[in-house]
Write a protein that holds these residues in place. Structure first.
Motif, mmCIF file in Angstrom:
data_model
loop_
_atom_site.group_PDB
_atom_site.id
_atom_site.type_symbol
_atom_site.label_atom_id
_atom_site.label_comp_id
_atom_site.label_asym_id
_atom_site.label_seq_id
_atom_site.Cartn_x
_atom_site.Cartn_y
_atom_site.Cartn_z
ATOM 1 N N ASN A 105 0.942 -1.180 -0.085
ATOM 2 C CA ASN A 105 -0.154 0.074 -0.139
ATOM 3 C C ASN A 105 0.876 1.295 0.114
ATOM 4 O O ASN A 105 0.570 2.528 -0.810
ATOM 5 N N LEU A 106 2.004 1.419 0.888
ATOM 6 C CA LEU A 106 2.835 2.256 0.932
ATOM 7 C C LEU A 106 3.359 2.638 -0.575
ATOM 8 O O LEU A 106 3.528 3.641 -0.918
ATOM 9 N N SER A 107 3.766 1.567 -1.396
ATOM 10 C CA SER A 107 4.689 1.539 -2.579
ATOM 11 C C SER A 107 3.449 2.374 -3.645
ATOM 12 O O SER A 107 3.951 3.021 -4.277
ATOM 13 N N LYS A 108 2.324 1.805 -3.527
ATOM 14 C CA LYS A 108 1.227 2.530 -4.502
ATOM 15 C C LYS A 108 0.977 4.050 -3.900
ATOM 16 O O LYS A 108 0.828 4.917 -4.831
ATOM 17 N N LYS A 109 0.697 4.243 -2.767
ATOM 18 C CA LYS A 109 0.390 5.404 -2.481
ATOM 19 C C LYS A 109 1.417 6.620 -2.748
ATOM 20 O O LYS A 109 1.073 7.626 -2.948
ATOM 21 N N TYR A 110 2.774 6.006 -2.246
ATOM 22 C CA TYR A 110 3.686 7.295 -2.317
ATOM 23 C C TYR A 110 4.567 6.803 -3.906
ATOM 24 O O TYR A 110 5.575 7.796 -4.058
ATOM 25 N N LYS A 111 4.088 6.223 -4.718
ATOM 26 C CA LYS A 111 4.905 5.856 -5.996
ATOM 27 C C LYS A 111 6.083 5.635 -5.894
ATOM 28 O O LYS A 111 7.103 6.199 -6.652
#
Length: 614
Positions: A105-111
């Motif tokens: 989720n962090l990877s997707k949220k902060y690109k």
């Protein structure tokens, strides 16, 4: 005693809280849980322990537990009011982990890639994400799918290795491993790593990091930087109980399951003069990832090499062979992680850049490196290197000399294709220089012209010279068809390199050879199979029986190079004792010598074939 020592070591970082309680972090504890245990807020805990805002907490860390808020200075209160779930500095975004938050989720949220997050926060690999943890991420994207790489950091790109990073930033591989614990599990695209400011302070030996303490180091900083804890530091370095001093060497643990690649140093390996023949074949196969490459040049070369080794074994040669796929990893990794201590010769790789790395690694070792295909001038500076493939210029020189012997001022046409344009340019330059010929390079047979006049019913033809430059079989057939249209008494025809249409040993080629004889045709070639020779017949029969066909050019090359090198070796695996002997194999002739100014041995053998007029 350990707590007392820790307080002394960390006093510089925690003096404002000298009268407060302390807490040693236990396994699986979180910032959230510790704050609840002592009835304080997470913000207060962060402010009392500034380092954990960036690095998180780890088992063994010693935390200061602040007292009531009214005991904290006004300055700390002011800073504490700025703390939120997300904040930034010049280089990073700091994010407080919320319930149900995941790395994905962090990877997707902060690109940002998961590799980038893990590399910046090595504690994630050890214990995962926990509520209340603060992790750091690269700053917000500046363009789509791109983020701002912090100053002093590097974003790992596809194909980069510890070796290339070390060379790029002029720091040791050991320094990179120590500075970035995440690298100890392997280099992955998308990682963000810190570049050491100083090289040489770290040496990795016996599964530990040996670190020389610098003037401004603190124990707390060392523990955080190398992702370890106080108990481990004391276990490995009992003398630290007496204090931390600049210049002392500390042993620090590597990360769990660390995979450290120690790169070999060129020139330090020496050939073992034992009673064995040990050969390594290094080729770019990569068939596992690219099944379509099973018929590649490398696989064809290896097919020929296998047959050569089989036939050599039948002659009494006892050969140990190691086959290395250079596509399975970076070439420097392969060289450094394979044991070459008993190797006598390395055959391959194919490209100039790969041969350069291999030749440099084995420089002055006494271990022969054989370049079966690459033959650029840049390779001439390496000792113990054998360049097996004669340069095209060697083949061309024989025809240039032949033309010079019989030149009578004719117009010269060089017929070639794009692949052999450079060789045609060389031939043109040498003919213009040596015999003052008028030379024209053409790419189509229709551009070769033989002028003629008719006087009183008599035809007068202008003499010309034609040369096919290259090994394009289709162009070779067109060349012969064009020659047949010319007046045979006023043309001299040549070929540089061989094509199928003038293979004198192919029984199906008899009519073509007869046609070439009409012109007194002469050609030079580096490879030619004499199918009338008994040894050659035996080899070809083996190819047919085992592989059901006639050997391709690369199968011929694999057979010839491998057979020639191993056949030259004595029982101790020494090839240099017999390097200058001239040998003819299946299709190739070998005559190694050192040309002027070269440290490498070069094969300058070429054959000239004459088809005299009947």
């Amino acid at each position: 005693m350990k707590k007392i020592l820790a307080l002394l070591l960390f006093v510089g970082a925690t003096s404002i809280y000298a009268q407060q309680k302390t807490h040693t972090v236990q396994a699986k504890e979180t910032v959230y849980g510790i704050s609840k245990q002592y009835g304080i807020s997470q913000s207060e805990l962060y402010k009392a322990n500034p380092k954990i805002e960036q690095n998180g907490i780890h088992p063994g860390d010693l935390l200061v537990i602040p007292g009531k808020v009214d005991t904290i200075t006004e300055e700390i209160m002011k800073d504490a009011s700025k703390v939120s779930d997300t904040f930034t500095d010049d280089n990073f975004i700091y994010v407080t982990i919320q319930p149900k938050e995941t790395l994905y989720n962090l990877s997707k949220k902060y690109k940002v890639s998961e590799e980038s997050i893990s590399s910046l926060n090595p504690q994630i690999k050890e214990r995962g994400l926990e509520i209340g943890d603060i992790i750091k991420l690269p700053k917000s994207p500046t363009t789509k799918n791109t983020f701002s790489v912090p100053k002093g950091s590097h974003l790992i790109l596809k194909g980069e290795t510890m070796y290339t990073l070390s060379r790029q930033y002029k720091v040791s591989v050991d320094d990179l491993y120590a500075e970035n614990p995440s690298l100890q599990s392997g280099v992955k695209e998308g990682m963000v790593i810190s570049i050491p400011q100083k090289s040489g302070a770290v040496v990795i030996e016996d599964n530990t990091i040996n670190y020389v303490v610098q003037k401004d180091d603190t124990a707390y900083g060392i523990l955080q930087k190398y992702n370890t804890n106080l108990d481990e530091l004391l276990r490995l370095n009992p003398d630290v109980i007496n204090g931390l001093k600049a210049g002392m060497t500390l042993k620090l643990p590597l990360q769990k399951n660390a995979k450290i690649i120690k790169y070999g140093t060129a020139g330090k390996l020496k050939r073992a003069n034992d009673n064995e023949i040990n050969v390594a074949i290094m080729l770019p196969f990569d068939v596992a990832n690219n099944p379509q490459l099973k018929n590649s040049q490398s696989m064809q070369f290896f097919t020929g090499a296998k047959l050569a080794l089989t036939r050599l074994a039948k002659t009494g040669k006892n050969i140990n062979v190691k086959v290395i796929d250079t596509k399975n990893g970076n070439l420097q990794d392969i060289l450094s992680t394979n044991d070459f201590t008993k190797t006598d010769a390395v055959i391959g790789p194919l490209t100039t850049s790969d041969v350069t790395e291999v030749a440099n690694f084995f420089s002055n070792s006494g271990i022969a490196v054989i370049s079966p295909y690459a033959n650029e001038d840049s390779l001439n500076s390496f000792t113990d290197l054998l360049i097996s493939n004669p340069k095209d210029e060697v083949v061309a020189d024989q025809i240039i000399e032949e033309i010079g012997k019989n030149f009578a001022g004719e117009q010269v046409y060089l017929l070639t294709n794009r692949e052999d344009q450079e060789l045609a340019n060389y031939t043109k330059k040498q003919l213009e220089k040596q015999v003052k010929a008028n030379v024209v390079i053409v790419d189509n047979v229709s551009k070769i012209v033989q002028p003629h006049d008719k006087v009183n019913g008599q035809d007068y033809y202008t003499p010309i010279i034609t040369v096919l430059v290259g090994d394009d079989d289709a162009l070779g057939k067109q060349y012969l068809d064009k020659l047949k249209t010319f007046n045979k008494d006023n043309i001299k025809a040549y070929g540089i390199k061989s094509v199928a249409v003038y293979d004198v040993y192919n029984p199906d080629n008899a009519k073509n050879i007869d046609a070439f004889r009409e012109f007194g045709f002469v050609y030079s070639t580096a490879r030619l199979i004499n199918t009338r020779d008994e040894e050659v017949k035996s080899v070809l029969k083996d190819f047919s029986d085992i592989y059901c066909g006639f050997p391709t050019r690369y199968e011929q090359l694999g057979y010839d190079v491998t057979y020639d090198i191993v056949d030259r070796m004595n029982s101790k695996g020494d090839v240099t004792n017999n390097i200058t002997t001239e040998n003819t194999r299946l299709s190739s002739k070998f005559s190694y010598k050192k040309i002027s100014g070269s440290k490498a041995y070069t094969n300058d053998a070429s054959r000239i074939v004459r088809l005299p007029k009947k």
